[in-house]
Design an enzyme around this catalytic site. Structure first.
Site, short mmCIF file in Angstrom:
data_model
loop_
_atom_site.label_atom_id
_atom_site.label_comp_id
_atom_site.label_asym_id
_atom_site.label_seq_id
_atom_site.Cartn_x
_atom_site.Cartn_y
_atom_site.Cartn_z
N TRP A 21 0.83 -1.22 0.00
CA TRP A 21 0.00 0.00 0.00
C TRP A 21 0.87 1.26 0.00
O TRP A 21 1.84 1.33 0.75
CB TRP A 21 -0.93 0.00 1.23
CG TRP A 21 -1.82 1.20 1.31
CD1 TRP A 21 -2.70 1.63 0.36
CD2 TRP A 21 -1.92 2.12 2.41
NE1 TRP A 21 -3.34 2.77 0.82
CE2 TRP A 21 -2.88 3.08 2.06
CE3 TRP A 21 -1.28 2.22 3.65
CZ2 TRP A 21 -3.23 4.14 2.91
CZ3 TRP A 21 -1.63 3.26 4.50
CH2 TRP A 21 -2.60 4.21 4.13
N GLN A 27 6.26 4.96 -4.65
CA GLN A 27 7.55 5.26 -4.02
C GLN A 27 8.66 4.29 -4.43
O GLN A 27 9.83 4.64 -4.38
CB GLN A 27 7.40 5.22 -2.49
CG GLN A 27 6.49 6.31 -1.94
CD GLN A 27 6.30 6.16 -0.44
OE1 GLN A 27 5.72 5.17 0.02
NE2 GLN A 27 6.78 7.11 0.33
N TYR A 54 -4.92 -0.83 -4.62
CA TYR A 54 -3.58 -0.24 -4.47
C TYR A 54 -3.04 0.21 -5.82
O TYR A 54 -2.88 -0.60 -6.73
CB TYR A 54 -2.60 -1.23 -3.80
CG TYR A 54 -2.96 -1.61 -2.38
CD1 TYR A 54 -3.99 -0.96 -1.68
CD2 TYR A 54 -2.28 -2.62 -1.70
CE1 TYR A 54 -4.33 -1.30 -0.38
CE2 TYR A 54 -2.61 -2.97 -0.39
CZ TYR A 54 -3.64 -2.31 0.25
OH TYR A 54 -3.98 -2.66 1.54
N SER A 152 -11.83 -7.17 6.24
CA SER A 152 -10.91 -6.13 6.68
C SER A 152 -11.73 -4.97 7.23
O SER A 152 -12.59 -4.43 6.52
CB SER A 152 -10.03 -5.66 5.52
OG SER A 152 -9.16 -4.64 5.98
N ALA A 211 1.76 2.89 12.36
CA ALA A 211 0.81 3.99 12.15
C ALA A 211 1.33 4.92 11.05
O ALA A 211 1.47 6.14 11.25
CB ALA A 211 0.56 4.75 13.46
#
Ligand code: NDP
Length: 316
Positions: A21, A27, A54, A152, A211
């Protein structure tokens, strides 16, 4: 690496796994993502997490190319997809039998595999009867397209309903839930899900153990330019962080820093082993935007014994 049973199934999943994700495509390019997946696999990671949403399917395409290039034996790894946000059209979203079937077929093509090990309902869908979803997932299992299905971020009430329907019609219920779980977001996992872990022995593949990087402590010094908080389309992450930048968060980060210094490990490693210490966690899905981060995070498994009961209490 340590391997845990995924809930009450016989599937042995690595306690640390790797997800895509934000990072894949946005990236990490193909070369960098290949290096990360190859390194993770060499360290014993056997689960690689993905979803139709994603990078709008491109993350699965990239992972599929890498799996093919690395030429892993199909029986040596676990790969997932999740359905819910497949596109803008009404038929491309949610948990209807049609969308679950279409999403599964598309994920198989993008990932270049014959079956998915794990297939998740990425969110609950109040507009589709849970009964339809349970039947659809059971059908995909019977067709051999998926091995196990899961949820989920479903409420415990929705999960219990799925189990009751499965029992009534003698179908396969969910094997695993994929919730957020980390030292900042722990209530749902520890309180709301307590009963489903005990009664149904559901497995868990938990997301965002850091997080989104907050628990590394790096954002306390300001947001680095090269951060997911600055990735186009993910501005909402920065907004949420700023909104939640409370005394509670500062207090936890201070405790993490103090204890990690004492144990001579990083805050990221301490946060990851904190998740691993919960016996209801089957696998902690790691995210990394560089091989350096991944190496540091995977290394945390070597320090799990440093966090004993007394030290765990310091963090509560
Ligand atoms: P984390 O909370 O661990 O965040 C990962 C990010 O934190 C990295 O991309 C990086 O961001 C930063 N980071 C990681 N390690 C370090 C380190 N050692 N030092 C400094 N910064 C670090 O996990 P994710 O949020 O990525 O979630 C993991 C996986 O869980 C996902 O890939 C996905 O598979 C799954 N997931 C599932 C969801 C669901 O709804 N089911 C939702 C979200 C995730 P940066 O680039 O900013 O440096």
């Amino acid at each position: 690496m340590e391997y845990r049973n995924l809930g009450n199934s016989g599937l042995k999943i690595s306690a640390l796994s790797f997800g895509s994700w934000v990072t894949f495509v946005n990236q990490l390019n193909q070369k960098e993502a290949t290096e990360c997946m190859a390194y993770a696999y060499d360290q014993g990671v056997n689960f690689f997490d993905n979803a139709e949403a994603y990078a709008s399917g491109k993350s699965e395409i990239l992972m599929g190319k890498i799996i093919k290039k690395l030429n892993w034996d199909r029986d040596s790894f676990i790969v997932s997809s999740k359905a819910f946000w497949g596109g803008e059209l009404p038929t491309q979203r949610g948990l209807s039998k049609k969308h679950l079937n279409d999403a599964c077929i598309s994920a198989l093509k993008r990932l270049q595999v014959d079956y998915l090990d794990l297939f998740y309902c990425h969110r609950p869908d109040p507009e589709t009867p849970i009964e339809e979803t349970v039947f659809a997932m059971n059908d995909l299992i019977l067709q051999g397209k998926i091995m196990y299905w899961g949820t989920s971020e479903w409420s415990s009430k929705e999960i219990v309903t799925a189990f009751k329907i499965a029992k009534k019609y003698n179908l396969r219920g969910p094997t695993m839930e994929q919730p957020q779980y980390n030292i900042l977001f722990r209530e749902r996992f520890e309180i709301e899900y307590k009963n489903i872990f005990k009664k149904y022995r559901i497995g868990s593949t938990i997301w965002s153990p850091l997080a989104s990087g907050i628990l590394t402590g790096k954002y306390q010094k300001g947001i680095p330019k090269k951060s997911r908080f600055n990735v186009k389309g993910y501005e909402w992450l920065k907004e949420e962080f700023e909104k939640n930048d409370t005394d509670k968060q500062t207090n936890i980060l201070t405790k993490l820093k103090k204890l990690s210094d004492k144990l001579n490990i990083t805050m990221a490693q301490l946060s990851i082993i904190w998740c691993l210490k919960n016996p209801n966690v089957s696998s902690v899905i790691l995210g990394a935007s560089s091989i350096k981060q991944l190496k540091e995070n995977l290394d945390s498994i070597n320090y799990i014994d440093l966090l004993d009961e007394n030290k765990l209490k310091i963090l509560t």
